[in-house]
Design a protein around this motif. Sequence first.
Motif, short mmCIF file in Angstrom:
data_model
loop_
_atom_site.label_atom_id
_atom_site.label_comp_id
_atom_site.label_asym_id
_atom_site.label_seq_id
_atom_site.Cartn_x
_atom_site.Cartn_y
_atom_site.Cartn_z
N ASP A 2 0.86 -1.18 0.00
CA ASP A 2 0.00 0.00 0.00
C ASP A 2 0.89 1.23 0.00
O ASP A 2 1.46 1.59 1.04
N GLN A 3 1.06 1.85 -1.15
CA GLN A 3 1.90 3.03 -1.28
C GLN A 3 1.11 4.15 -1.93
O GLN A 3 0.17 3.90 -2.69
N SER A 4 1.52 5.38 -1.65
CA SER A 4 0.95 6.54 -2.32
C SER A 4 1.94 7.68 -2.22
O SER A 4 2.84 7.66 -1.38
N ILE A 5 1.78 8.67 -3.06
CA ILE A 5 2.61 9.86 -2.98
C ILE A 5 1.98 10.78 -1.94
O ILE A 5 0.82 11.18 -2.08
N ALA A 6 2.74 11.09 -0.91
CA ALA A 6 2.22 11.92 0.18
C ALA A 6 2.28 13.41 -0.17
O ALA A 6 1.28 14.12 -0.06
N HIS A 7 3.45 13.88 -0.59
CA HIS A 7 3.65 15.30 -0.89
C HIS A 7 4.44 15.44 -2.19
O HIS A 7 5.28 14.61 -2.50
N ILE A 8 4.18 16.53 -2.88
CA ILE A 8 5.01 16.94 -4.00
C ILE A 8 5.58 18.30 -3.64
O ILE A 8 4.82 19.23 -3.31
N ALA A 9 6.91 18.41 -3.68
CA ALA A 9 7.55 19.69 -3.35
C ALA A 9 7.48 20.61 -4.57
O ALA A 9 7.73 20.20 -5.70
N ILE A 10 7.10 21.85 -4.31
CA ILE A 10 7.10 22.87 -5.35
C ILE A 10 7.94 24.03 -4.83
O ILE A 10 7.74 24.51 -3.71
N VAL A 11 8.93 24.42 -5.61
CA VAL A 11 9.87 25.46 -5.18
C VAL A 11 9.18 26.82 -5.33
O VAL A 11 8.64 27.14 -6.40
N VAL A 12 9.21 27.60 -4.25
CA VAL A 12 8.56 28.91 -4.22
C VAL A 12 9.57 29.99 -3.81
O VAL A 12 10.60 29.69 -3.22
#
Length: 134
Positions: A2-12
């Motif tokens: 059971d896997q999923s992508i938790a966060h996606i980093a976006i550079v600000v």
Amino acid sequence: MDQSIAHIAIVVRDYDEAIDFYVNKLRFELLEDTYQPEQDKRWVIVRPTGNGGTSLLLARASNEHQASFIGNQAGGRVFLFLRTDDFWRDHAAMVEAGITFIREPKQADYGIVAVFEDLYGNLWDLVEFTDGRP
């Protein structure tokens, strides 16, 4: 498994201007904003309203190399896909909030889609899938 992508980093460029855009214009939820003094940065997590799923980590650029990717996270391609259950409702709200759409809404085999820019110029699809896709 059971896997999923938790966060996606976006550079600000700046935490507060990014929070303002995502929370006040895109109507995302601010889940966390925690200062990390040992690194002089903040852990800022936002996500679209709804039933959970992947969230964005708003990551302030910490050097010139990282800053060079602000607004160009995907080399000019659409970077993220914001799924909605009501395209026209959300499109109207986004236009009213001042979001810039660079490709007008169109009907496709899979649903309704339009391309918009975030505050830095990263491209997103606003999409309502009508073909049963998740």
